[in-house]
Design a protein around this motif. Structure first.
Motif, mmCIF file in Angstrom:
data_model
loop_
_atom_site.group_PDB
_atom_site.id
_atom_site.type_symbol
_atom_site.label_atom_id
_atom_site.label_comp_id
_atom_site.label_asym_id
_atom_site.label_seq_id
_atom_site.Cartn_x
_atom_site.Cartn_y
_atom_site.Cartn_z
ATOM 1 N N UNK A 253 0.774 -1.178 -0.015
ATOM 2 C CA UNK A 253 -0.039 0.126 0.069
ATOM 3 C C UNK A 253 1.066 1.537 -0.007
ATOM 4 N N UNK A 254 2.030 1.371 0.043
ATOM 5 C CA UNK A 254 3.005 2.274 0.745
ATOM 6 C C UNK A 254 3.458 1.966 -0.427
ATOM 7 N N UNK A 255 3.660 1.828 -1.959
ATOM 8 C CA UNK A 255 4.369 1.624 -3.057
ATOM 9 C C UNK A 255 5.619 0.480 -2.973
ATOM 10 N N UNK A 256 5.602 -0.052 -2.073
ATOM 11 C CA UNK A 256 6.988 -1.076 -2.538
ATOM 12 C C UNK A 256 6.851 -2.677 -2.361
ATOM 13 N N UNK A 257 6.059 -2.762 -3.075
ATOM 14 C CA UNK A 257 5.313 -4.399 -3.300
ATOM 15 C C UNK A 257 6.213 -5.366 -3.779
ATOM 16 N N UNK A 258 7.197 -4.925 -4.214
ATOM 17 C CA UNK A 258 8.152 -5.935 -4.657
ATOM 18 C C UNK A 258 7.785 -7.454 -4.571
ATOM 19 N N UNK A 259 8.101 -7.096 -2.763
ATOM 20 C CA UNK A 259 8.671 -8.086 -2.184
ATOM 21 C C UNK A 259 7.083 -9.222 -2.023
ATOM 22 N N UNK A 260 5.789 -8.485 -1.915
ATOM 23 C CA UNK A 260 4.566 -9.148 -2.049
ATOM 24 C C UNK A 260 4.309 -9.781 -3.744
ATOM 25 N N UNK A 261 4.121 -8.796 -4.660
ATOM 26 C CA UNK A 261 4.843 -9.781 -5.511
ATOM 27 C C UNK A 261 5.495 -10.651 -6.245
ATOM 28 N N UNK A 262 6.463 -11.167 -5.559
ATOM 29 C CA UNK A 262 6.989 -11.623 -5.681
ATOM 30 C C UNK A 262 6.791 -12.849 -4.792
ATOM 31 N N UNK A 263 6.201 -13.382 -3.417
ATOM 32 C CA UNK A 263 5.948 -13.967 -3.354
ATOM 33 C C UNK A 263 4.464 -14.448 -3.186
ATOM 34 N N UNK A 264 3.799 -13.639 -4.548
ATOM 35 C CA UNK A 264 2.381 -14.312 -5.198
ATOM 36 C C UNK A 264 2.749 -14.547 -5.709
ATOM 37 N N UNK A 265 3.518 -14.148 -6.849
ATOM 38 C CA UNK A 265 4.706 -14.982 -7.685
ATOM 39 C C UNK A 265 4.892 -16.822 -8.002
ATOM 40 N N UNK A 266 5.492 -16.367 -6.653
ATOM 41 C CA UNK A 266 6.198 -17.668 -6.010
ATOM 42 C C UNK A 266 4.886 -19.126 -5.652
ATOM 43 N N UNK A 267 4.275 -17.692 -5.285
ATOM 44 C CA UNK A 267 3.159 -19.397 -4.353
ATOM 45 C C UNK A 267 2.613 -19.661 -5.793
ATOM 46 N N UNK A 268 1.869 -19.179 -6.479
ATOM 47 C CA UNK A 268 1.285 -18.799 -7.578
ATOM 48 C C UNK A 268 1.836 -20.608 -8.235
ATOM 49 N N UNK A 269 3.252 -20.769 -8.573
ATOM 50 C CA UNK A 269 4.161 -21.020 -9.489
ATOM 51 C C UNK A 269 4.756 -22.421 -8.675
ATOM 52 N N UNK A 270 4.102 -22.519 -7.285
ATOM 53 C CA UNK A 270 4.161 -23.864 -6.176
ATOM 54 C C UNK A 270 2.720 -24.481 -7.114
#
Length: 326
Positions: A253-270
């Protein structure tokens, strides 16, 4: 006259329907918002039994009742008005406060993990408690538990507030009040059952007329220590998961979404690496695990800050007893 009466009755029926729908909305909103506070709620239930250690069995339920009343006062008289003020006059503060509460959950969880591997000595404190007046010690323990509950309740109420859909003032107030009271009843009702379960088991074992009754009683007595350990493990995992996910979401929400996006992508891949029947479960579990690992790392980083900086300041302001109680 008859037409006017029928019209009045029709209006009353309409108002009743609206009121019923509003009650349903409040209950549904409270249940949905309360679910998001799972980590802090489990932590609350896991933490409270330690305040009953060393007391006679007959004093356990009165002490729990004292703490529960203090918890309801915390939620309804202090935290609910504060939450409503935030929601209506400073909504931009909700996300940072959530992140602060999430960081605290991470710290608590990491500290429990640390103590599991590096046990700390509590023998001296136990000796001091044993020498004190029982009535004074009871009041002191209950007061310490209520203060700890205030911190956990603040997290719970803030999380609940963030989960309430945008609505009017009274809907928000009703939902917060219902969720706060419901969580308090659930937590301290569960604590009461947990701390008295071994007494129930002992009574069943000693006074049971049937062998099955005695066997169940023996199983309860032997099983409760393991259940308490399991509750602590689940509470720790939930704190790290919920705390980590709150901080990650706040960063997005503060504009630092890279970690959240990576976790989402890794979880999606798993999730898509397994058969479709298990896809959703694996994706959710993977994301929760990564959120928890982040929470553990963040909490570990916060331990020296809390113990070397915040702890001494807190002790200087509120006294050493409260610092030690934490």
């Amino acid at each position: 006259m008859a037409g006017g009466l029928l019209a009045l009755l029709d209006d009353v029926a309409g108002i009743a329907k609206v009121a019923a729908a509003s009650i349903d909305d409040v209950a549904a909103g409270a249940a949905k918002a309360s679910a998001k506070a799972a980590g802090a709620v489990i932590d609350d239930a896991a933490v409270t039994p330690k305040y009953l250690h060393g007391f006679e069995a007959k004093r356990e339920l009165p002490i729990i009742w004292k703490i529960a009343k203090g918890s309801i006062r915390n939620k309804l008289l202090i935290l609910l008005p504060a939450a409503l003020l935030l929601a209506n006059f400073a909504p931009w503060l909700i996300s940072p406060l959530l992140m602060l509460g999430g960081a605290y959950l991470c710290f608590e969880g990491a500290e429990k993990v640390l103590h599991a591997f590096v046990p700390h000595d509590t023998h001296h404190g136990a000796e001091d408690e044993a020498e004190g007046d029982p009535a004074h010690l009871e009041e002191k323990k209950a007061a310490g538990a209520i203060k700890t509950d205030f911190i956990l309740s603040a997290e719970i109420m803030t999380i609940i507030l963030s989960g309430i859909p945008e609505s009017n003032f009274w809907m928000e107030a009703s939902t917060l009040a219902l969720a706060g009271v419901g969580i308090t009843v659930a937590v301290y009702g569960s604590v009461a059952l947990i701390v008295k379960m071994d007494d129930v088991g002992l009574a069943m074992y000693a006074g049971g007329d049937w062998s099955l009754t005695r066997a169940i009683g023996r199983g309860l007595v032997r099983g409760m220590p393991y259940f308490m350990k399991l509750l602590t493990l689940v509470g720790t995992a939930a704190m790290l998961w919920v705390g980590g996910s709150i901080v990650i979401h706040g960063l997005e929400e503060l504009g630092f979404g890279w970690l959240g996006h990576h976790i989402h992508d890794w979880a999606y891949a798993a999730g898509h690496a397994v058969p479709a029947a298990y896809e959703g479960f694996v994706e959710w579990t993977s994301k929760a695990a990564m959120d928890g690992v982040f929470g553990l790392v963040l909490g570990a980083a916060l331990i020296p800050v809390a113990t070397k900086v915040i702890g001494p300041i807190w002790g200087a302001i509120f006294g050493k007893d409260e610092e030690a109680a934490h």
